[in-house]
Design a protein around this motif. Structure first.
Motif, short mmCIF file in Angstrom:
data_model
loop_
_atom_site.label_atom_id
_atom_site.label_comp_id
_atom_site.label_asym_id
_atom_site.label_seq_id
_atom_site.Cartn_x
_atom_site.Cartn_y
_atom_site.Cartn_z
N ILE A 70 35.05 50.88 6.23
CA ILE A 70 34.20 51.81 5.48
C ILE A 70 34.30 51.52 3.99
O ILE A 70 33.30 51.45 3.28
N ALA A 71 35.53 51.32 3.51
CA ALA A 71 35.78 51.11 2.08
C ALA A 71 35.08 49.87 1.55
O ALA A 71 34.68 49.84 0.38
N THR A 72 34.90 48.84 2.38
CA THR A 72 34.24 47.62 1.91
C THR A 72 32.78 47.84 1.53
O THR A 72 32.19 47.01 0.86
N ASN A 73 32.22 48.96 1.93
CA ASN A 73 30.82 49.27 1.63
C ASN A 73 30.65 50.00 0.30
O ASN A 73 29.52 50.34 -0.06
N PHE A 74 31.75 50.26 -0.40
CA PHE A 74 31.67 51.04 -1.64
C PHE A 74 32.39 50.33 -2.78
O PHE A 74 33.35 49.59 -2.55
N ASP A 75 31.92 50.58 -3.99
CA ASP A 75 32.54 49.99 -5.18
C ASP A 75 33.57 50.92 -5.79
O ASP A 75 33.69 51.01 -7.01
N THR A 76 34.30 51.62 -4.96
CA THR A 76 35.35 52.51 -5.43
C THR A 76 36.68 52.08 -4.83
O THR A 76 36.73 51.29 -3.89
N ALA A 77 37.74 52.62 -5.39
CA ALA A 77 39.08 52.30 -4.89
C ALA A 77 39.25 52.82 -3.47
O ALA A 77 38.68 53.84 -3.09
N ARG A 78 40.03 52.11 -2.70
CA ARG A 78 40.26 52.50 -1.31
C ARG A 78 40.85 53.91 -1.18
O ARG A 78 40.44 54.66 -0.29
N PRO A 79 41.79 54.33 -2.07
CA PRO A 79 42.28 55.71 -1.98
C PRO A 79 41.18 56.76 -2.18
O PRO A 79 41.23 57.83 -1.59
N THR A 80 40.16 56.41 -2.97
CA THR A 80 39.04 57.34 -3.17
C THR A 80 38.27 57.50 -1.86
O THR A 80 37.92 58.62 -1.48
#
Length: 107
Positions: free
Chosen positions: A33-43
């Motif tokens: 899921i995180a790879t789809n966003f330009d935010t930090a993984r903890p976010t």
């Protein structure tokens, strides 16, 4: 103290809505899921936590990985709540459309 999060506050956030759209078609790990966003993984993890607390997402352990998937029952509850409002606005727009079809501007 255990706070109960509001579902509508949860889906008000565009990132959380995007996560729900991603997971709607297939279960995914937090990393995927995180790879789809330009935010930090903890976010992204915090967004997943909120969606899970609101019961919009469910977790399933698969070996060492946790897969997230939508909770169809909870999503249906939201849809059922929103349906009368959707119907009301559809009716209003249909009436407006009828008025506009019959409207003749004065010369």
């Amino acid at each position: 103290m255990n706070l109960r999060r509001d579902v509508f506050q949860a889906i008000a956030d565009p990132t959380r809505r995007a996560i729900l759209l991603l997971v709607a078609s297939q279960s995914m790990t937090a990393g995927a899921i995180a790879t789809n966003f330009d935010t930090a993984r903890p976010t992204v993890s915090k967004h997943l936590q909120i969606l899970t607390e609101c019961e919009l997402l469910e977790q399933k352990q698969n070996g060492r990985e946790i897969h997230y998937h939508t909770n169809a029952k909870k999503m249906k509850e939201i849809a059922d709540f929103i349906e009368p409002f959707r119907k009301m606005w559809d009716d209003r727009f249909n009436k407006l459309e009828d008025i506009m079809k019959n409207y003749k501007p004065s010369k």
